[in-house]
Scaffold this active site. Structure first.
Site, PDB file in Angstrom:
ATOM      1  N   TYR A  25       0.823  -1.215   0.000  1.00 44.07           N
ATOM      2  CA  TYR A  25       0.000   0.000   0.000  1.00 44.07           C
ATOM      3  C   TYR A  25       0.854   1.261   0.000  1.00 44.07           C
ATOM      4  CZ  TYR A  25      -4.262  -2.613   0.776  1.00 44.07           C
ATOM      5  OH  TYR A  25      -5.334  -3.456   0.612  1.00 44.07           O
ATOM      6  N   THR A 143       6.814   1.983   9.515  1.00 43.65           N
ATOM      7  CA  THR A 143       6.612   2.510  10.870  1.00 43.65           C
ATOM      8  C   THR A 143       7.423   1.644  11.829  1.00 43.65           C
ATOM      9  OG1 THR A 143       4.398   3.204  10.278  1.00 43.65           O
ATOM     10  CG2 THR A 143       4.891   3.069  12.628  1.00 43.65           C
ATOM     11  N   ARG A 177       2.514   8.690   5.908  1.00 44.42           N
ATOM     12  CA  ARG A 177       1.309   9.167   6.604  1.00 44.42           C
ATOM     13  C   ARG A 177       0.080   8.950   5.714  1.00 44.42           C
ATOM     14  NH1 ARG A 177       3.418  15.096   8.454  1.00 44.42           N
ATOM     15  NH2 ARG A 177       3.154  14.660  10.681  1.00 44.42           N
ATOM     16  N   LYS A 230       6.364  10.107  14.038  1.00 45.16           N
ATOM     17  CA  LYS A 230       5.368   9.220  13.427  1.00 45.16           C
ATOM     18  C   LYS A 230       4.574   8.471  14.499  1.00 45.16           C
ATOM     19  CE  LYS A 230       3.003   6.502  10.826  1.00 45.16           C
ATOM     20  NZ  LYS A 230       1.827   6.999  10.111  1.00 45.16           N
ATOM     21  N   ASN A 234       0.288   9.361  16.134  1.00 47.81           N
ATOM     22  CA  ASN A 234      -0.830   8.421  16.291  1.00 47.81           C
ATOM     23  C   ASN A 234      -1.145   8.182  17.756  1.00 47.81           C
ATOM     24  OD1 ASN A 234      -1.370   8.198  13.604  1.00 47.81           O
ATOM     25  ND2 ASN A 234      -0.043   6.441  13.290  1.00 47.81           N
ATOM     26  N   ARG A 237      -3.410  10.927  18.787  1.00 49.14           N
ATOM     27  CA  ARG A 237      -4.802  10.752  18.312  1.00 49.14           C
ATOM     28  C   ARG A 237      -5.509   9.729  19.205  1.00 49.14           C
ATOM     29  NH1 ARG A 237      -8.153  11.952  14.175  1.00 49.14           N
ATOM     30  NH2 ARG A 237      -9.522  10.332  13.345  1.00 49.14           N
ATOM     31  N   CYS A 288      -2.879   1.406  12.807  1.00 48.04           N
ATOM     32  CA  CYS A 288      -2.000   2.521  13.220  1.00 48.04           C
ATOM     33  C   CYS A 288      -2.127   2.748  14.718  1.00 48.04           C
ATOM     34  CB  CYS A 288      -2.395   3.804  12.495  1.00 48.04           C
ATOM     35  SG  CYS A 288      -2.403   3.663  10.743  1.00 48.04           S
ATOM     36  N   LYS A 291      -1.233   0.220  17.504  1.00 42.71           N
ATOM     37  CA  LYS A 291       0.143  -0.277  17.662  1.00 42.71           C
ATOM     38  C   LYS A 291       1.160   0.817  17.980  1.00 42.71           C
ATOM     39  CE  LYS A 291       0.017  -4.296  14.660  1.00 42.71           C
ATOM     40  NZ  LYS A 291      -1.392  -4.290  14.253  1.00 42.71           N
ATOM     41  N   ARG A 446     -22.093   4.442  18.258  1.00 44.39           N
ATOM     42  CA  ARG A 446     -21.482   5.501  17.429  1.00 44.39           C
ATOM     43  C   ARG A 446     -22.407   6.698  17.233  1.00 44.39           C
ATOM     44  NH1 ARG A 446     -16.025   4.374  17.291  1.00 44.39           N
ATOM     45  NH2 ARG A 446     -15.767   2.133  17.009  1.00 44.39           N
TER      46      ARG A 446
HETATM   47  N1  LIG Z   1      -0.897   0.889   4.724  1.00 46.18           N
HETATM   48  C1  LIG Z   1      -1.001   2.091   5.281  1.00 46.18           C
HETATM   49  O1  LIG Z   1      -2.022   2.795   5.197  1.00 46.18           O
HETATM   50  C2  LIG Z   1       0.167   2.641   6.064  1.00 46.18           C
HETATM   51  C3  LIG Z   1       0.103   3.941   6.576  1.00 46.18           C
HETATM   52  C4  LIG Z   1       1.174   4.414   7.288  1.00 46.18           C
HETATM   53  C5  LIG Z   1       2.292   3.631   7.515  1.00 46.18           C
HETATM   54  N2  LIG Z   1       2.321   2.350   7.005  1.00 46.18           N
HETATM   55  C6  LIG Z   1       3.526   1.543   7.286  1.00 46.18           C
HETATM   56  O2  LIG Z   1       4.228   1.262   6.052  1.00 46.18           O
HETATM   57  C7  LIG Z   1       4.830  -0.035   6.106  1.00 46.18           C
HETATM   58  C8  LIG Z   1       4.375  -0.850   4.913  1.00 46.18           C
HETATM   59  O3  LIG Z   1       2.999  -1.019   5.051  1.00 46.18           O
HETATM   60  P1  LIG Z   1       2.118  -1.537   3.834  1.00 46.18           P
HETATM   61  O4  LIG Z   1       0.696  -1.325   4.233  1.00 46.18           O
HETATM   62  O5  LIG Z   1       2.633  -1.009   2.544  1.00 46.18           O
HETATM   63  O6  LIG Z   1       2.469  -3.117   3.877  1.00 46.18           O
HETATM   64  P2  LIG Z   1       2.046  -4.201   2.780  1.00 46.18           P
HETATM   65  O7  LIG Z   1       1.967  -5.504   3.498  1.00 46.18           O
HETATM   66  O8  LIG Z   1       0.893  -3.705   1.987  1.00 46.18           O
HETATM   67  O9  LIG Z   1       3.296  -4.213   1.773  1.00 46.18           O
HETATM   68  C9  LIG Z   1       4.545  -4.732   2.141  1.00 46.18           C
HETATM   69  C10 LIG Z   1       5.131  -5.373   0.869  1.00 46.18           C
HETATM   70  O10 LIG Z   1       6.493  -5.683   1.119  1.00 46.18           O
HETATM   71  C11 LIG Z   1       6.741  -6.984   0.599  1.00 46.18           C
HETATM   72  N3  LIG Z   1       7.912  -7.530   1.267  1.00 46.18           N
HETATM   73  C12 LIG Z   1       7.981  -8.058   2.504  1.00 46.18           C
HETATM   74  N4  LIG Z   1       9.257  -8.427   2.757  1.00 46.18           N
HETATM   75  C13 LIG Z   1       9.993  -8.108   1.663  1.00 46.18           C
HETATM   76  C14 LIG Z   1      11.368  -8.228   1.317  1.00 46.18           C
HETATM   77  N5  LIG Z   1      12.242  -8.760   2.177  1.00 46.18           N
HETATM   78  N6  LIG Z   1      11.788  -7.806   0.102  1.00 46.18           N
HETATM   79  C15 LIG Z   1      10.896  -7.268  -0.766  1.00 46.18           C
HETATM   80  N7  LIG Z   1       9.568  -7.123  -0.504  1.00 46.18           N
HETATM   81  C16 LIG Z   1       9.143  -7.538   0.702  1.00 46.18           C
HETATM   82  C17 LIG Z   1       5.467  -7.733   0.889  1.00 46.18           C
HETATM   83  O11 LIG Z   1       5.403  -8.900   0.092  1.00 46.18           O
HETATM   84  C18 LIG Z   1       4.431  -6.685   0.496  1.00 46.18           C
HETATM   85  O12 LIG Z   1       4.168  -6.713  -0.885  1.00 46.18           O
HETATM   86  C19 LIG Z   1       4.422  -0.633   7.464  1.00 46.18           C
HETATM   87  O13 LIG Z   1       5.445  -0.406   8.391  1.00 46.18           O
HETATM   88  C20 LIG Z   1       3.182   0.179   7.854  1.00 46.18           C
HETATM   89  O14 LIG Z   1       3.031   0.258   9.259  1.00 46.18           O
HETATM   90  C21 LIG Z   1       1.293   1.831   6.300  1.00 46.18           C
HETATM   91  C1  LIG Z   2      -1.197   7.842   8.049  1.00 43.17           C
HETATM   92  C2  LIG Z   2      -1.838   7.401   9.285  1.00 43.17           C
HETATM   93  O1  LIG Z   2      -1.257   6.689  10.075  1.00 43.17           O
HETATM   94  N1  LIG Z   2      -3.115   7.833   9.457  1.00 43.17           N
HETATM   95  C3  LIG Z   2      -3.831   7.445  10.644  1.00 43.17           C
HETATM   96  C4  LIG Z   2      -5.175   6.949  10.189  1.00 43.17           C
HETATM   97  O2  LIG Z   2      -5.769   6.359  11.312  1.00 43.17           O
HETATM   98  P1  LIG Z   2      -6.864   5.218  11.100  1.00 43.17           P
HETATM   99  O3  LIG Z   2      -6.833   4.713   9.709  1.00 43.17           O
HETATM  100  O4  LIG Z   2      -6.654   4.239  12.180  1.00 43.17           O
HETATM  101  O5  LIG Z   2      -8.242   5.994  11.240  1.00 43.17           O
HETATM  102  P2  LIG Z   2      -8.801   6.845  12.497  1.00 43.17           P
HETATM  103  O6  LIG Z   2      -9.706   7.854  11.918  1.00 43.17           O
HETATM  104  O7  LIG Z   2      -7.680   7.292  13.352  1.00 43.17           O
HETATM  105  O8  LIG Z   2      -9.729   5.780  13.341  1.00 43.17           O
HETATM  106  C5  LIG Z   2      -9.111   4.785  14.128  1.00 43.17           C
HETATM  107  C6  LIG Z   2     -10.186   4.211  15.051  1.00 43.17           C
HETATM  108  O9  LIG Z   2     -10.552   5.198  16.025  1.00 43.17           O
HETATM  109  C7  LIG Z   2     -11.967   5.372  16.047  1.00 43.17           C
HETATM  110  N2  LIG Z   2     -12.227   6.792  16.311  1.00 43.17           N
HETATM  111  C8  LIG Z   2     -11.695   7.736  15.488  1.00 43.17           C
HETATM  112  C9  LIG Z   2     -11.923   9.065  15.748  1.00 43.17           C
HETATM  113  C10 LIG Z   2     -12.727   9.455  16.863  1.00 43.17           C
HETATM  114  O10 LIG Z   2     -12.980  10.636  17.132  1.00 43.17           O
HETATM  115  N3  LIG Z   2     -13.246   8.460  17.669  1.00 43.17           N
HETATM  116  C11 LIG Z   2     -13.004   7.129  17.412  1.00 43.17           C
HETATM  117  O11 LIG Z   2     -13.485   6.260  18.156  1.00 43.17           O
HETATM  118  C12 LIG Z   2     -12.453   4.915  14.677  1.00 43.17           C
HETATM  119  O12 LIG Z   2     -13.782   4.415  14.773  1.00 43.17           O
HETATM  120  C13 LIG Z   2     -11.474   3.791  14.354  1.00 43.17           C
HETATM  121  O13 LIG Z   2     -11.901   2.565  14.921  1.00 43.17           O
HETATM  122  O14 LIG Z   2      -5.995   8.013   9.717  1.00 43.17           O
HETATM  123  C14 LIG Z   2      -6.207   9.077  10.677  1.00 43.17           C
HETATM  124  C15 LIG Z   2      -7.077  10.150  10.010  1.00 43.17           C
HETATM  125  O15 LIG Z   2      -8.342   9.565   9.736  1.00 43.17           O
HETATM  126  C16 LIG Z   2      -4.840   9.688  11.021  1.00 43.17           C
HETATM  127  O16 LIG Z   2      -5.032  10.686  11.996  1.00 43.17           O
HETATM  128  C17 LIG Z   2      -3.959   8.611  11.592  1.00 43.17           C
HETATM  129  O17 LIG Z   2      -2.644   9.188  11.798  1.00 43.17           O
END
Ligand SMILES: NC(=O)c1ccc[n+]([C@@H]2O[C@H](COP(=O)([O-])OP(=O)(O)OC[C@H]3O[C@@H](n4cnc5c(N)ncnc54)[C@H](O)[C@@H]3O)[C@@H](O)[C@H]2O)c1
Ligand SMILES: CC(=O)N[C@@H]1[C@@H](OP(=O)(O)OP(=O)(O)OC[C@H]2O[C@@H](n3ccc(=O)[nH]c3=O)[C@H](O)[C@@H]2O)O[C@H](CO)[C@@H](O)[C@@H]1O
Length: 474
Positions: A25, A143, A177, A230, A234, A237, A288, A291, A446
């Site tokens: 992602y 992260t 983010r 980072k 979170n 929040r 997020c 953890k 909710r």
């Molecule tokens: N998904 C989100 O919305 C989001 C938001 C903020 C931070 N993050 C952080 O970003 C990081 C990645 O998250 P993600 O959601 O993209 O994970 P993901 O599981 O979607 O993607 C990880 C990819 O890396 C690959 N991979 C694993 N080990 C590998 C290796 N040794 N060599 C090459 N490829 C390898 C996996 O097969 C997978 O395709 C995590 O630490 C997550 O906490 C994710």
């Molecule tokens: C890039 C990244 O890391 N982004 C994070 C991501 O966080 P997230 O995907 O986990 O979504 P959240 O909106 O945080 O919700 C989490 C849970 O908290 C409950 N909740 C929420 C608000 C509230 O007032 N009362 C609640 O009870 C809700 O139901 C749900 O279960 O997006 C947020 C912006 O949306 C960001 O700020 C946050 O950094």
């Protein structure tokens, strides 16, 4: 040391070829955007049974991610057609890269001990170390626990490459983010925290991320400060949500309406006095907020600096916030029991409709959903519980139905767990008819329904924060 590295970067010239390890992602949109602004991007993906399929899909210009990601399909197709993006499991191509970013998953081994599983990340870092060239830059985007970049990751890279970080190659942390559903927009519009182990690494990382930003700004700092930023953003929040949850529990005990109080508090606006009060609810899910507090706490514990000066015997405010948020599904069980008692029933054997399985309204994302804790608690108490969700179609071991009418048929209680749009349209007459119970219980986690409408229609209502209604006359 910094001068030497800065000279190496200068000698190497501007960043042209970039490697992104981890086609998920985070890595896929990041790689596509880099390909738009730089000469060539290699997307490195291990050929694993679960994700190896992405390699051919991406090389055909197709997006392997689930769900809507505005602009990503078109951008991927464009950069692949122009041969600016190529996905591969041949990690030796890292040697051609001026910069390599690592976006590999960092789950927790298990929800109890909250020790992160960095095994996949370690494998990716070792690959980068093995093939990195002098004058290149390595950036961790995953992260991670504060202190990871400048210590654990640095050691591995130096071990594998035989080179010294900060002298022969740069090392930085630039946390992601993004929110699923708006990946491209978030990468371009959110300000970008960029933290190097030294100034030369930070400056080189700014050269890397600057061109992909549209309205976002670069915010430079040290690698460890970036890791704390980072995890702490979170944590804060989660803390704000816990504060709203605790106040809602107080309002229930005092017998007042939390939402009146919230409106009052929120009216205090202005420079430095805004209270930013969030919303109480049936719990906090997602990957997020559930953890990152523990990443921060672990980072403080393993830091070499002095121990934290903190009041004796007092638990971390942030961990307390986690406990309060994790308590909310139990509170929902308490409300359910109260409601059933008022209708002359016990939870054992009660037929319960649980509305909402995803952790976030109007999405199918159910990672760490609080609905699951509630479901298991009710099962332990002998309830006959069935689940509805308009978006989540399957979940291991749980039958999630999309047929609301059948889930509501013949129930003793309805429990709203996720604020999905369709639940705001629940019709009290229809629900009462479907339940077939003259004293059906409805628990609102909710703030979705109007209590008076359902109470007037014979329901026994209880809602989070609704101390003014939870003991209404029947
Ligand atoms: N998904 C989100 O919305 C989001 C938001 C903020 C931070 N993050 C952080 O970003 C990081 C990645 O998250 P993600 O959601 O993209 O994970 P993901 O599981 O979607 O993607 C990880 C990819 O890396 C690959 N991979 C694993 N080990 C590998 C290796 N040794 N060599 C090459 N490829 C390898 C996996 O097969 C997978 O395709 C995590 O630490 C997550 O906490 C994710
Ligand atoms: C890039 C990244 O890391 N982004 C994070 C991501 O966080 P997230 O995907 O986990 O979504 P959240 O909106 O945080 O919700 C989490 C849970 O908290 C409950 N909740 C929420 C608000 C509230 O007032 N009362 C609640 O009870 C809700 O139901 C749900 O279960 O997006 C947020 C912006 O949306 C960001 O700020 C946050 O950094």
């Amino acid at each position: 040391m910094g001068r030497v590295l800065a000279d190496l970067f200068k000698k190497r010239g501007p960043v042209r070829t970039i490697g992104v390890i981890g086609m998920g992602y985070v890595g896929i949109p990041a790689g596509a955007l880099f390909a738009k602004s730089f000469e060539k991007v290699y997307g490195f993906q291990r050929d694993s049974s679960s994700s190896g399929y992405k390699i051919n899909l991406l090389n055909a210009g197709k997006n392997p991610l689930k769900g809507e990601e505005p602009g990503l399909d078109e951008l991927l197709n464009e950069v692949v057609q122009k041969k600016k993006f190529e996905c591969t499991s041949d990690f030796s191509k890292i040697s051609q890269c001026d910069a390599v970013t690592i976006a590999i998953q960092t789950p927790f081994l298990n929800p109890t001990d909250l020790i992160p599983d960095f095994s996949a990340l370690e494998e990716g870092i070792r690959q980068a170390g093995k093939y990195l060239s002098e004058g290149s830059l390595i950036v961790l985007e995953s992260t991670i626990t504060p202190g990871t970049t400048a210590n654990w990751a640095k050691k591995i890279l130096e071990e594998e490459s035989g080179l010294v970080a900060g002298r022969a190659f740069g090392l930085a942390h630039a946390p992601e983010r993004v929110m699923v559903g708006r990946l491209l927009r978030n990468i371009q519009e959110h300000d970008r925290i960029v933290g190097g182990i030294d100034d030369a690494s930070t400056n080189r990382a700014m050269e890397l991320y600057g061109p992909v930003l549209t309205s976002g700004k670069l915010i430079p700092m040290t690698a460890t400060a970036a890791e704390v930023t980072k995890t702490a953003e979170n944590t804060f929040r989660d803390l704000q949500i816990a504060a709203a949850n605790q106040l809602a529990l107080y309002c229930e005990a005092i017998g007042i309406n939390f939402y009146d109080v919230r409106k009052g508090i929120d009216s205090l606006k202005g420079d430095g006095i805004t209270r930013a009060i969030l919303w109480p609810g049936a719990g906090v899910g997602g990957h997020c907020l559930t953890k990152d507090t523990y990443h921060l706490e672990r980072g403080v514990k393993i830091a070499d600096e002095q121990s934290v000066d903190f009041p004796d015997g007092v638990e971390s405010l942030y961990v307390t916030a986690r406990h309060i948020n994790d308590f909310m599904p139990m509170h929902m069980v308490h409300l359910l029991k109260k409601g059933l008692n008022r209708s002359g029933k016990k939870i054992k054997g009660a037929r319960v409709a649980l509305l909402g399985w995803s952790f976030l309204a109007n999405t199918d994302d159910a990672r760490n959903t609080p609905s699951e804790s509630f479901y298991l608690l009710c099962m332990e108490e002998g309830a006959d519980i069935r689940v509805h969700d308009p978006w989540v179609t399957n979940w291991p071991g749980i039958d999630v139905s999309q047929d609301l009418e059948s889930v509501l048929s013949g129930v003793d209680a309805v429990v709203i767990f996720t604020g999905h749009r369709m639940y705001y349209q629940l019709d009290s007459h229809k629900v009462r008819e479907l339940s077939g119970s003259s004293r059906c219980v409805i628990i609102d986690g909710r703030n979705v329904i109007d209590p008076d409408v359902f109470i007037q229609n014979g329901f026994i209502y209880l809602g989070i924060g609704r101390g003014d209604k939870n003991s209404h006359p029947i």
